[in-house]
Design an enzyme around this catalytic site. Sequence first.
Site, PDB file in Angstrom:
ATOM      1  N   LYS A  13      -1.120  -8.009  -8.123  1.00 42.03           N
ATOM      2  CA  LYS A  13      -0.923  -8.507  -7.054  1.00 42.03           C
ATOM      3  C   LYS A  13      -2.076  -9.369  -6.366  1.00 42.03           C
ATOM      4  CE  LYS A  13       2.127  -5.160  -4.984  1.00 42.03           C
ATOM      5  NZ  LYS A  13       2.492  -3.808  -4.718  1.00 42.03           N
ATOM      6  N   TYR A  53      10.692  -8.264  -1.279  1.00 45.28           N
ATOM      7  CA  TYR A  53      10.595  -7.554  -0.184  1.00 45.28           C
ATOM      8  C   TYR A  53      11.918  -6.645   0.866  1.00 45.28           C
ATOM      9  CZ  TYR A  53       5.934  -5.912  -2.713  1.00 45.28           C
ATOM     10  OH  TYR A  53       5.014  -6.217  -3.361  1.00 45.28           O
ATOM     11  N   ARG A  89       6.258   1.775 -15.053  1.00 43.40           N
ATOM     12  CA  ARG A  89       6.123   2.961 -13.917  1.00 43.40           C
ATOM     13  C   ARG A  89       5.540   3.755 -13.622  1.00 43.40           C
ATOM     14  NH1 ARG A  89       8.169   0.698  -8.248  1.00 43.40           N
ATOM     15  NH2 ARG A  89       7.748   2.569  -7.569  1.00 43.40           N
ATOM     16  N   ARG A 106      -2.679   2.149 -11.524  1.00 45.12           N
ATOM     17  CA  ARG A 106      -3.655   2.101 -10.044  1.00 45.12           C
ATOM     18  C   ARG A 106      -4.075   3.795  -9.373  1.00 45.12           C
ATOM     19  NH1 ARG A 106       2.478   1.817  -7.182  1.00 45.12           N
ATOM     20  NH2 ARG A 106       2.608  -0.467  -7.283  1.00 45.12           N
ATOM     21  N   ASN A 116      -2.506  -2.310  -3.765  1.00 43.42           N
ATOM     22  CA  ASN A 116      -2.258  -1.230  -5.244  1.00 43.42           C
ATOM     23  C   ASN A 116      -2.535  -1.554  -6.530  1.00 43.42           C
ATOM     24  OD1 ASN A 116       0.289  -2.301  -4.511  1.00 43.42           O
ATOM     25  ND2 ASN A 116       1.329  -0.287  -4.098  1.00 43.42           N
ATOM     26  N   HIS A 119       2.587  -4.855  -8.915  1.00 42.01           N
ATOM     27  CA  HIS A 119       3.986  -4.962  -8.802  1.00 42.01           C
ATOM     28  C   HIS A 119       5.330  -4.584 -10.378  1.00 42.01           C
ATOM     29  CE1 HIS A 119       8.295  -4.591  -7.041  1.00 42.01           C
ATOM     30  NE2 HIS A 119       8.377  -5.432  -7.597  1.00 42.01           N
ATOM     31  N   GLU A 132      14.977  -9.281  -9.528  1.00 38.19           N
ATOM     32  CA  GLU A 132      13.761  -9.507  -9.966  1.00 38.19           C
ATOM     33  C   GLU A 132      13.072 -10.424 -11.235  1.00 38.19           C
ATOM     34  OE1 GLU A 132      11.081  -6.100  -9.365  1.00 38.19           O
ATOM     35  OE2 GLU A 132      11.776  -5.862  -7.276  1.00 38.19           O
TER      36      GLU A 132
HETATM   37  P1  DAT Z   1       5.881   0.643  -4.710  1.00 38.14           P
HETATM   38  O1  DAT Z   1       5.245  -1.001  -4.858  1.00 38.14           O
HETATM   39  O2  DAT Z   1       5.503   1.640  -5.280  1.00 38.14           O
HETATM   40  O3  DAT Z   1       7.164  -0.049  -5.764  1.00 38.14           O
HETATM   41  P2  DAT Z   1       7.830   0.299  -2.506  1.00 38.14           P
HETATM   42  O4  DAT Z   1       8.601   0.154  -3.203  1.00 38.14           O
HETATM   43  O5  DAT Z   1       7.922   1.695  -2.084  1.00 38.14           O
HETATM   44  O6  DAT Z   1       6.279   1.053  -3.512  1.00 38.14           O
HETATM   45  O7  DAT Z   1       6.816  -0.730  -1.572  1.00 38.14           O
HETATM   46  C1  DAT Z   1       6.502  -1.408  -1.719  1.00 38.14           C
HETATM   47  C2  DAT Z   1       4.910  -1.935  -1.663  1.00 38.14           C
HETATM   48  O8  DAT Z   1       4.728  -1.638   0.244  1.00 38.14           O
HETATM   49  C3  DAT Z   1       3.492  -0.698  -2.057  1.00 38.14           C
HETATM   50  O9  DAT Z   1       3.449  -1.018  -3.321  1.00 38.14           O
HETATM   51  C4  DAT Z   1       2.596  -0.477  -1.141  1.00 38.14           C
HETATM   52  C5  DAT Z   1       3.498  -0.929   0.283  1.00 38.14           C
HETATM   53  N1  DAT Z   1       3.792   0.191   1.053  1.00 38.14           N
HETATM   54  C6  DAT Z   1       4.325   0.761   0.714  1.00 38.14           C
HETATM   55  N2  DAT Z   1       4.848   2.223   1.690  1.00 38.14           N
HETATM   56  C7  DAT Z   1       3.867   1.878   2.486  1.00 38.14           C
HETATM   57  C8  DAT Z   1       3.249   2.566   4.173  1.00 38.14           C
HETATM   58  N3  DAT Z   1       3.425   3.633   3.974  1.00 38.14           N
HETATM   59  N4  DAT Z   1       2.131   2.202   4.444  1.00 38.14           N
HETATM   60  C9  DAT Z   1       1.927   0.542   4.366  1.00 38.14           C
HETATM   61  N5  DAT Z   1       2.327  -0.036   2.587  1.00 38.14           N
HETATM   62  C10 DAT Z   1       3.252   0.611   2.074  1.00 38.14           C
HETATM   63 MG    MG Z   2       9.120  -1.300  -4.773  1.00 32.16          MG
END
Ligand code: DAT
Ligand code: MG
Length: 159
Positions: A13, A53, A89, A106, A116, A119, A132
């Site tokens: 990212k 997203y 993951r 991470r 973080n 992705h 994706e």
């Molecule tokens: P991941 O990246 O582990 O698949 P995700 O798909 O739930 O996580 O969310 C996508 C991204 O959005 C994640 O990398 C960081 C951001 N994110 C997730 N939950 C969040 C929250 N509660 N507040 C702020 N950013 C968040």
């Molecule tokens: Mg995700």
Amino acid sequence: MSHHDERTFVMVKPDGVQRGLIGEVVSRLEDRGLKLVGAKFMQIDRDLAEEHYGEHEDKPFFDDLVEFITAAPVFAMVWEGADATRQVRRMMGTTDPAEAQPGTIRGDLGLDLGQNVIHGSDHEDEGANEREIALFFDDEELVDWEQSAEGWLYEDADF
Ligand code: DAT
Ligand code: MG
């Protein structure tokens, strides 16, 4: 090949690119034995960000997430290997770096939820990896090649 050929989408990212962590992330995935089959250094535009997203569009953090992912270049990749989606993951660690296990990407490289570093396609979201990959890469951008170490990585492959 057969079960060694699962493909997953991975991306360093904008925070990871800006902090010079592309090599660190690639190195960890290579060291694990995963095979790189596609890579692209690019800047994500708003449309692509909103599609990528899309599952989060109703979340309160969606606008910040789109702004963040489009703010600087990313390094998009496709990696292949046995159980690749789930294994990446596991290597990434949990979403919030503050809670991610040390030893994970991470957990070793980040401190803040919004930033973080990496992705990876969600293995619990059926078909997310293929979706994706197709969103970011054309078929001809993915390279079929033989990894000479395969016989030393998988017990059922030839030396
Ligand atoms: P991941 O990246 O582990 O698949 P995700 O798909 O739930 O996580 O969310 C996508 C991204 O959005 C994640 O990398 C960081 C951001 N994110 C997730 N939950 C969040 C929250 N509660 N507040 C702020 N950013 C968040
Ligand atoms: Mg995700």
